[in-house]
Design an enzyme around this catalytic site. Structure first.
Site, PDB file in Angstrom:
ATOM      1  N   ASP A 149       0.840  -1.199   0.000  1.00 28.40           N
ATOM      2  CA  ASP A 149       0.000   0.000   0.000  1.00 28.40           C
ATOM      3  C   ASP A 149       0.878   1.253   0.000  1.00 28.40           C
ATOM      4  O   ASP A 149       0.528   2.258  -0.635  1.00 28.40           O
ATOM      5  CB  ASP A 149      -0.900  -0.015   1.247  1.00 28.40           C
ATOM      6  CG  ASP A 149      -2.124   0.873   1.068  1.00 28.40           C
ATOM      7  OD1 ASP A 149      -2.605   0.998  -0.070  1.00 28.40           O
ATOM      8  OD2 ASP A 149      -2.604   1.433   2.070  1.00 28.40           O
ATOM      9  N   CYS A 171     -10.502   3.166  -5.990  1.00 31.93           N
ATOM     10  CA  CYS A 171      -9.714   3.166  -4.765  1.00 31.93           C
ATOM     11  C   CYS A 171     -10.354   4.096  -3.739  1.00 31.93           C
ATOM     12  O   CYS A 171     -10.635   3.712  -2.601  1.00 31.93           O
ATOM     13  CB  CYS A 171      -8.287   3.606  -5.080  1.00 31.93           C
ATOM     14  SG  CYS A 171      -7.259   3.828  -3.627  1.00 31.93           S
ATOM     15  N   TYR A 178     -12.593   2.397  -0.650  1.00 31.87           N
ATOM     16  CA  TYR A 178     -12.091   2.448   0.723  1.00 31.87           C
ATOM     17  C   TYR A 178     -13.061   3.219   1.610  1.00 31.87           C
ATOM     18  O   TYR A 178     -13.285   2.859   2.766  1.00 31.87           O
ATOM     19  CB  TYR A 178     -10.685   3.068   0.770  1.00 31.87           C
ATOM     20  CG  TYR A 178      -9.600   2.049   0.498  1.00 31.87           C
ATOM     21  CD1 TYR A 178      -9.649   1.226  -0.621  1.00 31.87           C
ATOM     22  CD2 TYR A 178      -8.534   1.871   1.382  1.00 31.87           C
ATOM     23  CE1 TYR A 178      -8.685   0.281  -0.873  1.00 31.87           C
ATOM     24  CE2 TYR A 178      -7.550   0.921   1.142  1.00 31.87           C
ATOM     25  CZ  TYR A 178      -7.626   0.132   0.016  1.00 31.87           C
ATOM     26  OH  TYR A 178      -6.655  -0.807  -0.229  1.00 31.87           O
ATOM     27  N   TYR A 192     -10.701   4.958   7.657  1.00 28.64           N
ATOM     28  CA  TYR A 192     -11.427   5.031   6.381  1.00 28.64           C
ATOM     29  C   TYR A 192     -12.935   5.223   6.562  1.00 28.64           C
ATOM     30  O   TYR A 192     -13.632   5.618   5.630  1.00 28.64           O
ATOM     31  CB  TYR A 192     -11.112   3.814   5.513  1.00 28.64           C
ATOM     32  CG  TYR A 192      -9.687   3.852   5.000  1.00 28.64           C
ATOM     33  CD1 TYR A 192      -9.339   4.759   4.000  1.00 28.64           C
ATOM     34  CD2 TYR A 192      -8.688   3.053   5.548  1.00 28.64           C
ATOM     35  CE1 TYR A 192      -8.030   4.836   3.546  1.00 28.64           C
ATOM     36  CE2 TYR A 192      -7.380   3.124   5.100  1.00 28.64           C
ATOM     37  CZ  TYR A 192      -7.061   4.014   4.102  1.00 28.64           C
ATOM     38  OH  TYR A 192      -5.769   4.102   3.661  1.00 28.64           O
ATOM     39  N   GLU A 201      -8.296  -3.739  -7.872  1.00 30.57           N
ATOM     40  CA  GLU A 201      -8.390  -3.421  -6.443  1.00 30.57           C
ATOM     41  C   GLU A 201      -8.643  -4.703  -5.640  1.00 30.57           C
ATOM     42  O   GLU A 201      -8.033  -4.924  -4.597  1.00 30.57           O
ATOM     43  CB  GLU A 201      -9.540  -2.438  -6.187  1.00 30.57           C
ATOM     44  CG  GLU A 201      -9.153  -0.984  -6.133  1.00 30.57           C
ATOM     45  CD  GLU A 201      -8.282  -0.629  -4.927  1.00 30.57           C
ATOM     46  OE1 GLU A 201      -8.141  -1.433  -3.989  1.00 30.57           O
ATOM     47  OE2 GLU A 201      -7.716   0.471  -4.938  1.00 30.57           O
TER      48      GLU A 201
END
Lengths: 234, 234, 234, 234
Positions: C57, C148, C152, C179, C222
């Site tokens: 990440d 993304c 998230y 998140y 993803e």
């Protein structure tokens, strides 16, 4: 294993390409002596694995043509523009059709080729090449494209020269003979000459670590590509 | 002036190209009715001006080939890739050589063409095209390339159709006959069909203001290009 | 599972983003309900898997910054340039340092982050984004970057809203709270507004199939990224 | 004219930048001793010329920010990414606003800046930079950007050091003091250090002719830029 071809093909050992190939060491070995390659040499590779590879290889060629289109755009001389343009039109006008014909012999029709999604291995390899091409200059692009050309040539030549390679009744012999044949050797040698000319003009000596890094990543991605799509499509 | 060709060439008035051309209004008029064009029509254009133009036009074609190489890279279909690749290889393998031969008839040798620096007008026009191509998508690129193709076709057709155009003893008649001839009309019509197909797939309707802006800038740069290098090289 | 957050976050359901997310169907579900996500929700995810993910990440964020740098270059308005520049400088000046600090809490030092090679999953995902960004226009780039950000945000909000998510003694609660927290929800909403504004100006409606295709590939990449590096590095 | 600043600013004479500047010879001289510069030095430059220049300079800064955004994308190290990102955010967040404030002192409002079309000189210069940046690597891009930074610094330092420069009642003294001041000298020195570091890593020595060619073209385009828009807008 002693490699007869190595004695016979000195250009592989020379210049920038020879240095890059040598400095990749075991990464290069893992690419050209991959179990997939050995499975073609002795004919034990499962047919389904080869079909899967052929499909991804077809999709690879399309991205390969895009990479050489970028090379035309990036070239600073008419000679480099024409050289790259010849590769692009050769792919689009001739080689993709030949690949389709070859795949037909393995029971794959055009729709099989076009309807398959790109595998993780394919996306990683081809988009890495394209990104290095956009990020760097023509030398970066051609260095990143080199493992494919040189490696397939070396694999073909080695398998042709190796007395243990099975010829009779080996369904993969045609593939081996293609990449080990005179015509492909000529393409590799032409590619090596182009690379060496660029190495001189673009100052390869003074930026070798970065060139080796991108060459090595491409070599690892070539090794991974033999299994493209094996663990399932995306 | 009534334009006979306009009645005979309806595709110039239709679709995205027709709309862009119309909406450019006087900018379009200034490009196709430029004093340089009128000087070719009546044969009064000084030879030195034409030679200067021919040299810059040669250098333009090289950048034009780079722009179409970018179009190959940017294309999402095999058909679009092949179409752009055909233009690139046509330029590099044939048309540049024809241009050199034509220039020889005007007393210019290859070295005259290659040793000239790019003019301000050339740099502005070609690099604007390439930047729009890199910044935008395939439609942006092809729209920005369109004024050249369409405009030369329209100029050629108009001058051919115009009874006041001087034919006998006009040193520029060969140029006029080239761009007004059947073959070039065919190229323009093919380009218009490609543009129209892209307009549909890339949603031209919903992004028309941006397309018009880049088309208009290219038209202005085409108009300025007739005088490329006139105020001295860089 | 009923999703409370869905009732509370209508912007996720609206506009271009809502349409793309809906049309991805099971591909979207596989991404946001991935076993890796469930393992964070109930705290059963092995620590080594999370460490592996954190490293990749971190490397992802560097490429993400490159993608937004490309967005600055591709933007046609000062507002879009500033918006993308804020994301780039935020990443380079602040967020990468925060990520390093967070990783330190998991026993990973800076060298662990920088010395790891990029995984196949990372290369495939990030270079696909960069290639779509170079090939297409700003809308293509932002659409490909959207899964993304949106994903998230949705994962965080869902896990926060889900009463079965383990809070006490869950080592992944901090990640979930990040998140699912107000600040990240604000970032997602800002991103959705930017995307919607671009959708209008760049004619999303008329080119929806191509946008959906690149969005879907990014969603699949993803999903694959949760396991980045799991099957060994390159 | 003996140049006092030259004795005081040895970094301008050293390394890759010093070599490029020297090898440009009279092209460099024409840029930094341009009539426009002399007109600022003695205060005789017509105000309308300076206003015209200020407008084009504002439009230039926007393209300059795009070029540095490309540098972020092209950088291979975090340090190079941060350095370029600092320049981009400095431009977008601070310097463009300062430029607007400065222009207001010359009677130009924001609308005057935004509503002007880009001149031929601006298009040629900025799109040439962007094309070299996309075509080459980070070193090509930074070398092509260098004449602007180094040249303005040298001009400012020379005019400050020159006893014949008019200070009292010279409306251009503020401009001279800005580019000849400590702060801008610091920016130039930082830029020179970055360039020298890149020269080492990207092998400038082995590719010097190509670097000189693109540096020289940028120098000629800088010289032409003093008159940007003078012969009328596009």
């Amino acid at each position: 294993m002693s490699w007869i071809a190595e004695r016979d093909w000195p250009s592989l050992e020379q210049g920038l390409a020879g240095r890059l190939r040598r400095d990749c060491g075991t990464d290069w070995e893992r690419f050209i002596h991959h179990p997939f390659v050995r499975g073609m040499a002795d004919g034990t590779l499962p047919e389904a694995d080869f079909q899967r590879f052929l499909i991804q290889d077809y999709l690879y060629l399309i991205q390969y043509a895009r990479a050489y289109a970028l090379a035309i755009y990036k070239a600073d001389t008419m000679e480099d523009m024409r050289s790259a343009s010849g590769i692009v039109s050769g792919l689009l006008d001739t080689e993709l059709a030949l690949h389709i014909a070859y795949c037909a012999g393995w029971g794959l029709c055009v729709d099989d080729l076009h309807n398959q999604p790109e595998s993780l291995e394919l996306l990683a390899y081809t988009r890495f090449i394209l990104d290095r091409g956009q990020t760097g200059d023509l030398l970066d692009l051609i260095v990143t494209l080199a493992p494919c050309l040189i490696g397939y040539g070396e694999i073909g030549a080695r398998l042709m020269a190796d007395p243990t390679t099975r010829r009779e009744g080996n369904p993969y012999w045609e593939w081996i003979a293609l990449y080990g044949g005179e015509k492909f050797v000529g393409l590799v040698d032409a590619g090596l000459r182009t690379l060496e000319a660029l190495a001189g003009r673009y100052g390869a000596e003074g930026r070798y670590p970065a060139l080796l890094a991108e060459f090595r990543t491409a070599v690892k991605l070539e090794a991974a590509f033999w299994n493209a799509g094996r663990s399932g499509m995306l």
